[in-house]
Each structure stands twice: as C-alpha cells, then as structure tokens.
Design a protein around this motif. Sequence first.
Motif, short mmCIF file in Angstrom:
data_model
loop_
_atom_site.label_atom_id
_atom_site.label_comp_id
_atom_site.label_asym_id
_atom_site.label_seq_id
_atom_site.Cartn_x
_atom_site.Cartn_y
_atom_site.Cartn_z
N ARG A 174 16.08 12.49 21.18
CA ARG A 174 16.30 13.86 20.73
C ARG A 174 15.85 13.91 19.25
O ARG A 174 15.52 15.56 19.19
CB ARG A 174 17.98 14.00 21.00
N LYS A 175 15.90 13.19 18.43
CA LYS A 175 15.62 13.61 17.12
C LYS A 175 14.29 13.61 16.87
O LYS A 175 13.84 13.92 15.90
CB LYS A 175 16.56 12.69 16.11
N SER A 176 13.53 13.02 17.53
CA SER A 176 11.97 12.95 17.55
C SER A 176 11.50 14.34 17.71
O SER A 176 12.33 14.98 18.56
CB SER A 176 11.25 11.87 18.39
N SER A 177 10.35 14.61 17.29
CA SER A 177 9.88 15.85 17.69
C SER A 177 9.38 16.11 19.10
O SER A 177 8.92 17.17 19.64
CB SER A 177 8.82 16.28 16.62
N ALA A 178 9.48 15.06 19.90
CA ALA A 178 8.90 14.91 21.37
C ALA A 178 9.54 15.78 22.28
O ALA A 178 10.81 15.89 22.13
CB ALA A 178 8.79 13.59 22.11
N LYS A 179 8.84 16.38 23.26
CA LYS A 179 9.26 17.34 24.17
C LYS A 179 8.79 16.96 25.63
O LYS A 179 7.96 16.05 25.60
CB LYS A 179 8.90 18.84 23.92
N SER A 180 9.38 17.40 26.55
CA SER A 180 8.95 17.50 27.88
C SER A 180 7.27 17.31 28.22
O SER A 180 6.90 18.37 27.50
CB SER A 180 9.24 18.26 29.01
N GLY A 181 6.69 16.41 28.61
CA GLY A 181 5.32 16.44 28.88
C GLY A 181 4.51 15.73 27.62
O GLY A 181 3.24 15.59 27.54
N ASP A 182 5.29 15.45 26.56
CA ASP A 182 4.56 14.85 25.20
C ASP A 182 4.43 13.28 25.55
O ASP A 182 5.41 12.65 26.16
CB ASP A 182 5.53 15.06 23.90
N TRP A 183 3.41 12.57 24.86
CA TRP A 183 3.50 11.28 24.83
C TRP A 183 4.44 10.73 24.05
O TRP A 183 4.39 10.89 22.73
CB TRP A 183 2.10 10.77 24.65
N VAL A 184 5.32 9.68 24.39
CA VAL A 184 5.92 8.77 23.43
C VAL A 184 5.69 7.26 23.44
O VAL A 184 5.29 7.01 24.53
CB VAL A 184 7.55 8.85 23.60
#
Length: 265
Positions: A174-184
Amino acid sequence: MGSTGDLPKTYKGVVYDEPGKVSTKIVDLDMPEPGPGEVLINLTHSGVCHSDLGVMTNRWAGLPAPTQAGQVGGHEGVGKIVKMGPGTETSSVKLGDRVGIKWISAICGSCPACLSGHDGVCFNQKVSGYYTPGTFQQYVLGPANYVTPVPESLPSDAAAPMLCAGVTVYSALRKSSAKSGDWVVLLGAGGGLGHLATQIASRGMSMRVIGIDAGSKEDLVKECGAEVFIDHTKGNAEEEVKKATGGLGAQAVLVLTASNAAYAR
Ligand SMILES: [Zn+2]
Ligand SMILES: [Zn+2]
C-alpha cells in the motif's frame, strides 16, 4: 459481561525459560480474568514469526529491554472470545466471536501517533509475546476495541499468519507507489513474507508480480500468482527485470528476505 461455561483454572502455555538462548518450556499458567475493556480468548491457532526468534534470543537491537524469563511468546493468534470483561457491553465484538491478536496487542488511542491514525507506532503500545503475554498459550487477554474480527469464510489457520506477516506485506504494498496493473518486484518471493506478498499483490491488488528467489521456489511463487519468476542464483536479475517489463523496470521493489545482499542490490 458473560462467559461460555466453566473455564479451567489452569492451562498450557509455552514460555521463554532462558531468554538469550533458543529455549522454550511448556508450563501450566493460571487463567487470567479479563479487566475493564478486555476480552478473554481461547486460542486455537498461532503463527510463528521470525520476530519471535529475535525476542527469545534478545537479538532485536531495537527493543528497549531484554526479554523476561517466563514470557509467553507469539503474536499471530486466532481464537474465540470466551469471556467479556466489565465495560465491553457496547463493543463491536461479542462472546463467541472469532478474533485475532497481533504484534501490537493494545494501543492507548490518545497519543499523537494514535490521534493521527498511525496506531502501529503508538507511543504507549503493548507488544504481544514481549512484555505482554502472547499467543503461544491456550488463553490470552486482549482489548475488546483492538482485537481483529476474523471473517467467517476465513479458516483460522489461514488467518493467523495474516495478523503479522500478511499485514506487514500488505502495508508495504500500500505504501509503495504501485497500483493495479503496475509491475512489482518481490525479492524473496517464495519465503514466509514473500509467498503472502505474491498472493496479496497479484490476486488481491491486481499488480503484476515478478518474483525473485532461488530456483527451488519457482513452482510455489508461480502458484502464488507471479507472472514472471527469476532465479537470482543464475544470471543477471536486473537485466531480466528490464526484459520482462519491456525496458521500463518495476514501479516498486519489496525486499522480503533477511539477507543483506538483497538490500545492497
Ligand atoms: Zn511477526
Ligand atoms: Zn497511542
């Protein structure tokens, strides 16, 4: 107030009999009485977290004092409320509810951290399995307003590790800037934290997961929902991440292993 029938006078618990060493002992403990605002929980499940080892062996430099001999460890427990203390009549949990106990057993609710919604760093927090008896026992006390209700559809064995490992990786995602569809990218994707992070990121938050771990973890990591698996013992992981993401790289990288080399990358 109320309780579900007669409770035994004593019950079994696991204590750290020689803090500083890897040593535990099963002992008989006296049944506690829930105080104002507290509930008594009959635990059926507890996770075992790597932090429990740090508490037992006094190797966690960030903790303010050495662990006391006789402390009941554990901080990922699930069970049913069997007794309600005074003043809990209007609380959101009731007798017979299945609830969880977390690392932070209780908060004050009135310090600057609590008032700004950051109860995870409450200045007056009580820590389960450290100076507050934890979940390696058949019964535990918890505050009616801070135990975590467990949904009926979630089995207790699956719920227990969510209370520390699950919430740790969910919070990081949640605290990372990643959103749905992003690569992590998840380093240690097949480990205790990693296999939960892989499932929560991919299935829970619709992120595209690149799992990195040793080759033996490939099947597990893919079963957990990773689109791409990279064996860090072979070749160049950075180059493989770039290749998998079309040269863009990932939106976020989570280090989920205790290996210093993973942070150094
Ligand atoms: Zn933990
Ligand atoms: Zn507080």
